[in-house]
Design a protein around this motif. Structure first.
Motif, mmCIF file in Angstrom:
data_model
loop_
_atom_site.group_PDB
_atom_site.id
_atom_site.type_symbol
_atom_site.label_atom_id
_atom_site.label_comp_id
_atom_site.label_asym_id
_atom_site.label_seq_id
_atom_site.Cartn_x
_atom_site.Cartn_y
_atom_site.Cartn_z
ATOM 1 N N TYR A 2 10.963 9.592 -0.556
ATOM 2 C CA TYR A 2 11.077 9.191 0.844
ATOM 3 C C TYR A 2 9.874 8.373 1.315
ATOM 4 O O TYR A 2 10.001 7.572 2.255
ATOM 5 C CB TYR A 2 11.330 10.417 1.716
ATOM 6 N N LEU A 3 8.732 8.542 0.653
ATOM 7 C CA LEU A 3 7.604 7.657 0.949
ATOM 8 C C LEU A 3 7.904 6.254 0.430
ATOM 9 O O LEU A 3 7.587 5.248 1.086
ATOM 10 C CB LEU A 3 6.330 8.205 0.302
ATOM 11 N N GLY A 4 8.532 6.186 -0.754
ATOM 12 C CA GLY A 4 8.960 4.889 -1.267
ATOM 13 C C GLY A 4 9.983 4.231 -0.366
ATOM 14 O O GLY A 4 9.975 3.007 -0.167
ATOM 15 N N MET A 5 10.887 5.037 0.213
ATOM 16 C CA MET A 5 11.867 4.482 1.151
ATOM 17 C C MET A 5 11.193 4.008 2.435
ATOM 18 O O MET A 5 11.619 3.026 3.050
ATOM 19 C CB MET A 5 12.925 5.531 1.474
ATOM 20 N N ALA A 6 10.120 4.708 2.844
ATOM 21 C CA ALA A 6 9.394 4.289 4.042
ATOM 22 C C ALA A 6 8.692 2.949 3.838
ATOM 23 O O ALA A 6 8.330 2.275 4.809
ATOM 24 C CB ALA A 6 8.365 5.359 4.427
ATOM 25 N N ALA A 7 8.504 2.560 2.574
ATOM 26 C CA ALA A 7 7.850 1.283 2.274
ATOM 27 C C ALA A 7 8.801 0.103 2.422
ATOM 28 O O ALA A 7 8.356 -1.047 2.378
ATOM 29 C CB ALA A 7 7.279 1.317 0.851
ATOM 30 N N PRO A 23 0.813 -1.236 0.000
ATOM 31 C CA PRO A 23 0.000 0.000 0.000
ATOM 32 C C PRO A 23 0.839 1.276 0.000
ATOM 33 O O PRO A 23 0.510 2.233 -0.715
ATOM 34 C CB PRO A 23 -0.823 -0.120 1.296
ATOM 35 N N LEU A 24 1.925 1.315 0.759
ATOM 36 C CA LEU A 24 2.766 2.508 0.798
ATOM 37 C C LEU A 24 3.452 2.751 -0.554
ATOM 38 O O LEU A 24 3.612 3.895 -0.998
ATOM 39 C CB LEU A 24 3.831 2.382 1.878
ATOM 40 N N THR A 25 3.845 1.664 -1.204
ATOM 41 C CA THR A 25 4.497 1.797 -2.505
ATOM 42 C C THR A 25 3.528 2.366 -3.535
ATOM 43 O O THR A 25 3.885 3.249 -4.323
ATOM 44 C CB THR A 25 5.036 0.436 -2.973
ATOM 45 N N VAL A 26 2.301 1.858 -3.537
ATOM 46 C CA VAL A 26 1.284 2.379 -4.456
ATOM 47 C C VAL A 26 0.957 3.830 -4.117
ATOM 48 O O VAL A 26 0.780 4.674 -5.007
ATOM 49 C CB VAL A 26 0.015 1.502 -4.414
ATOM 50 N N LEU A 27 0.906 4.148 -2.826
ATOM 51 C CA LEU A 27 0.640 5.522 -2.408
ATOM 52 C C LEU A 27 1.733 6.465 -2.909
ATOM 53 O O LEU A 27 1.443 7.594 -3.321
ATOM 54 C CB LEU A 27 0.550 5.593 -0.882
ATOM 55 N N SER A 28 2.979 6.009 -2.918
ATOM 56 C CA SER A 28 4.065 6.857 -3.417
ATOM 57 C C SER A 28 3.869 7.189 -4.891
ATOM 58 O O SER A 28 4.190 8.293 -5.343
ATOM 59 C CB SER A 28 5.417 6.176 -3.192
#
Length: 269
Positions: free
Chosen positions: A127-132, A81-86
């Protein structure tokens, strides 16, 4: 401290990620040029295409580069989900910047606002992608290097939007796209230099999906979208080409066509 390898497959992932960033930039710039020459719904549609192309290109660049990111002592998984959100963040925030330029009346102010918005969007996506990332350990960042990567993103985005406003020829757009691709890649690898990982070995299974399970198929799909969009843009006539076609002999509609003898009128005798 885990050893970080940013190019586990050699030059393959950096080169391929640069190509994807350049293609996305080229499409985005070309669509923005088309949008500025259009009005109404056509302008909106070109700007939407520009936003999706730039956002997709940047996202694909990031995660193709991440295929080469390895950490000694731990596997790497991704929170889906975080990756798609990025990806959505990249498209939405880049779209906000592109629309600011496309509809802004004061070009200087619109350029600054659009460049800042788009640059922060690119950095947020990164950085959202890194948070994933999910790994056995803890990820840390060097604040100064993070700040430098964000500054590079803002400058690169502003330069790209300036090019869209001021560069019209296909050759100039191509050169600007190569520079933009280099800037985006520089932002990514500068951001990666800020990363440190403290590995905590564990036998527990990591949550999320591996890169080959999720990132690779999605990157291939988005890359295909970019190539299809490139073909569409290349085959779509420009405003000048449509105007030339409309003014060509025989292109007038029935209402404006001259009446010939034997076509609805009796010739004078």
């Amino acid at each position: 401290m885990g050893h970080l390898d940013h190019a586990a497959y050699g030059w393959l992932t950096p080169a391929l990620s640069y190509v994807m960033a350049s293609i996305g930039a080229a499409l985005g710039l070309r669509c923005t040029v088309r949008a500025l020459a259009a009005t109404g719904t056509s302008r909106r549609n070109w700007l939407l295409t520009a936003a999706s192309a730039i956002g997709t290109g940047i996202w694909t660049m990031h995660f193709v580069a991440m295929l080469g990111f390895h950490v000694t002592g731990t596997e790497i998984h991704y929170n889906v989900p975080l990756t798609v959100l990025s990806l959505l963040v990249a498209m939405l925030v880049v779209g906000a910047g592109v629309f600011a330029v496309g509809y802004g009346k004061a070009r200087g102010r619109s350029l600054v606002l659009g460049g800042l918005t788009t640059g922060l969007g690119v950095a947020s996506m990164h950085y959202l992608g890194m948070a994933a990332l999910r790994l056995h350990g803890r990820i840390g960042y060097d604040p100064l290097t993070v700040g430098l990567s964000v500054a590079i993103a803002v400058v690169a985005a502003t330069a790209a939007l300036w090019a869209a406003l001021n560069i019209k020829s296909a050759a100039a757009v191509a050169v600007a796209s190569l520079v933009m691709g280099l800037a985006v890649s520089s932002m990514h690898y500068t951001g990666m230099l800020a990363v440190s990982v403290r590995v905590a070995p564990s036998d527990q299974a990591l949550p999320g999906a591996t890169a080959l399970q999720f990132i690779f198929p999605l990157a291939v799909g988005l890359g295909s979208y970019l190539f299809i969009t490139a073909a569409f843009v290349a085959l779509s006539p420009t405003a000048d080409e449509r105007a030339a076609t409309a003014s060509a002999p025989g292109a007038q509609g029935a209402a404006g066509a001259p009446v010939r003898p034997g076509q609805g009128a009796v010739p004078a005798r």
